[in-house]
Design an enzyme around this catalytic site. Structure first.
Site, PDB file in Angstrom:
ATOM      1  N   LYS A  40      42.039 -34.169  60.653  1.00 25.26           N
ATOM      2  CA  LYS A  40      41.213 -33.138  60.078  1.00 25.26           C
ATOM      3  C   LYS A  40      40.289 -32.391  60.783  1.00 25.26           C
ATOM      4  O   LYS A  40      39.361 -32.394  61.601  1.00 25.26           O
ATOM      5  CB  LYS A  40      41.438 -33.622  58.893  1.00 25.26           C
ATOM      6  CG  LYS A  40      39.740 -34.446  58.830  1.00 25.26           C
ATOM      7  CD  LYS A  40      39.105 -35.129  57.349  1.00 25.26           C
ATOM      8  CE  LYS A  40      37.855 -35.575  57.258  1.00 25.26           C
ATOM      9  NZ  LYS A  40      37.214 -36.908  56.140  1.00 25.26           N
ATOM     10  N   TYR A 271      15.268 -10.072  66.080  1.00 23.61           N
ATOM     11  CA  TYR A 271      15.489  -9.418  65.259  1.00 23.61           C
ATOM     12  C   TYR A 271      14.100 -10.606  64.691  1.00 23.61           C
ATOM     13  O   TYR A 271      13.559 -11.563  64.301  1.00 23.61           O
ATOM     14  CB  TYR A 271      16.592 -10.054  63.821  1.00 23.61           C
ATOM     15  CG  TYR A 271      17.861  -9.634  64.083  1.00 23.61           C
ATOM     16  CD1 TYR A 271      17.901  -7.750  64.050  1.00 23.61           C
ATOM     17  CD2 TYR A 271      18.858 -10.063  65.202  1.00 23.61           C
ATOM     18  CE1 TYR A 271      19.173  -7.569  64.818  1.00 23.61           C
ATOM     19  CE2 TYR A 271      19.773  -9.313  64.606  1.00 23.61           C
ATOM     20  CZ  TYR A 271      20.450  -8.388  64.651  1.00 23.61           C
ATOM     21  OH  TYR A 271      20.725  -7.426  64.701  1.00 23.61           O
TER      22      TYR A 271
HETATM   23  C1  LIG Z   1      37.177 -37.824  56.436  1.00 24.54           C
HETATM   24  C2  LIG Z   1      37.414 -38.871  56.152  1.00 24.54           C
HETATM   25  C3  LIG Z   1      38.011 -40.040  56.632  1.00 24.54           C
HETATM   26  C4  LIG Z   1      36.955 -39.907  58.442  1.00 24.54           C
HETATM   27  O1  LIG Z   1      35.641 -40.544  57.963  1.00 24.54           O
HETATM   28  P1  LIG Z   1      34.918 -40.884  59.246  1.00 24.54           P
HETATM   29  O2  LIG Z   1      33.732 -40.957  59.014  1.00 24.54           O
HETATM   30  O3  LIG Z   1      34.854 -39.296  60.158  1.00 24.54           O
HETATM   31  O4  LIG Z   1      35.266 -41.723  60.096  1.00 24.54           O
HETATM   32  C5  LIG Z   1      38.367 -41.767  55.926  1.00 24.54           C
HETATM   33  N1  LIG Z   1      38.554 -40.989  55.087  1.00 24.54           N
HETATM   34  C6  LIG Z   1      39.159 -39.657  54.672  1.00 24.54           C
HETATM   35  C7  LIG Z   1      39.305 -39.612  53.196  1.00 24.54           C
HETATM   36  C8  LIG Z   1      38.359 -38.645  54.627  1.00 24.54           C
HETATM   37  O5  LIG Z   1      38.148 -37.662  53.404  1.00 24.54           O
END
Ligand SMILES: *Cc1c(COP(=O)(O)O)cnc(C)c1O
Length: 378
Positions: A40, A271
């Site tokens: 993702k 800045y």
């Molecule tokens: C993002 C996510 C993961 C992965 O988690 P990590 O800590 O990056 O391994 C797993 N399950 C869900 C539901 C997530 O949203």
């Protein structure tokens, strides 16, 4: 002279390191546990399509994304064989794309279960789905009791319960029983569903931290690994067991110098003039700023690596520019690169170190590297 990629700021992603991290996760959980690879958010900034190709090449049978749109992008990039779980479920206007691209949705409520059943009946196919239980994080997932869930499952006609899942809120925290409590709740729901005749092929509750810290009671026959694939496990709180994962960052982030110059004692930098040179200094102006993902909170606090040494960010980080101290070297000029994240010479900076200074978490640093920063695969 080394030839650098022709971009002001770029990320180098090591395919090899992604593959090694994936193999390490598989080795830790063992052959009986399927590793679902979480790609993702553009694979946490590493580039979802390229990363997915590497993982599928390594034998990954399951990928996970957040949204239907992310899943469609993978399918359109010819990721066709792997199953893709859409962890964030789907909205009514995304149902058609979900079916068309053979994405597997996570269902978060019994109402949504009935919606999906209607959608499936219109297509004349049986659709697989994963059901998420809210076991105590109060984010996505159903809070319905087992009997109510079983009744809803019994009423759908065109769906197949392929997986049952939940998500831990505090898997790296050994000062609380929250993970054990969540797991116990999940197991009680599953036991009742089985009694009612509802089996799920895949059970999954663990992501990186529950893998790394060896919470194996939560591994079942599938784990969801994200952060570990990119080389990170969160630091633990309390008395944690030995870390099982041996993973390394796969990403190096660079920015080129646009200018190098000398400033006199007393000169104000950036800045608001928040940095005042305490002595004559050599400074460099990098072609990357907060629009590229260098956190504004790193103003006057953060470090980068220049000519193999850690050096300070001077003044405020601007949208497109960041000023750094180059007093320690005369070797860098316009067009040379500094390292914002990665290893150079003896010096190293990883997303966890940067996150501590920026007051955030490593995930945020990786996902914060903006789309403007070109990804180069090595
Ligand atoms: C993002 C996510 C993961 C992965 O988690 P990590 O800590 O990056 O391994 C797993 N399950 C869900 C539901 C997530 O949203």
């Amino acid at each position: 002279m080394r030839v650098l990629p022709p971009f002001r700021s770029y990320v180098l992603v090591s395919r090899q390191q992604i593959a090694e991290n994936y193999r390490n996760v598989r080795q830790v959980v063992g052959a009986d546990v399927q590793v679902m690879c979480v790609v993702k958010a553009d694979a946490y900034g590493h580039g979802a399509l390229e990363v997915a190709r590497v993982l599928v090449g390594e034998g990954a049978g399951w990928l996970a994304v957040s949204s239907v749109d992310e899943g469609v992008q993978l399918r359109c990039g010819d990721i066709l064989e792997a199953r893709i779980l859409v962890m964030g479920g789907f909205l009514p206007d995304e149902g058609e794309a979900l079916v068309k691209h053979s994405l597997t949705p996570v269902i978060h409520s019994l109402e949504q279960l009935r919606q999906l059943d209607r959608l499936a009946s219109a297509t004349g196919r049986s659709l697989p789905f994963h059901l998420k239980i809210d076991s105590g994080m109060s984010r996505l997932g159903t809070r319905a009791g087992a009997r109510e869930i079983a009744a809803a499952l019994g009423a759908v006609r065109h769906l197949a319960l392929d997986g049952l899942m939940t998500h831990f809120a505090s898997a790296a925290d050994y000062t609380t029983t929250q993970t054990a409590d969540q797991l116990a709740y999940f197991h009680s729901i599953y036991a009742e569903l089985r009694q009612a005749g509802h089996e799920a092929k895949w059970l999954h509750t663990s992501s990186t931290n529950a893998i790394g810290y060896g919470r194996s009671a939560g591994w079942h026959n599938m784990v969801r690994a994200g952060h570990a694939l990119y080389g990170y496990v969160s630091p633990a709180r309390g008395e944690a067991p030995r870390q099982l994962l041996d993973v390394r960052p796969a990403l190096t982030w660079k920015a080129k110098l646009l200018a190098v110059k000398e400033i006199p004692e007393g000169a104000l930098v950036g800045y608001g003039g928040s940095f005042r040179a305490p002595r004559p200094m050599r400074i460099g102006v990098l072609g990357a700023g907060y629009a590229d993902g260098i956190f504004h909170r790193l103003s006057n606090r953060g470090k980068v690596i220049a000519d193999g040494k850690l050096t300070s960010i001077l003044g405020t980080v601007s949208m497109d520019l960041t000023t750094i101290d180059l007093s320690h070297t005369a070797r860098l000029g316009p067009g040379d690169a500094a390292t914002l994240l990665g290893v150079e010479g003896e010096a190293r900076l990883d997303a966890q170190q940067i996150a501590r200074v920026a007051g955030t978490i490593s995930y945020n640093i990786l996902c914060g590297i903006s789309a403007r920063v070109r990804r180069v695969y090595v």
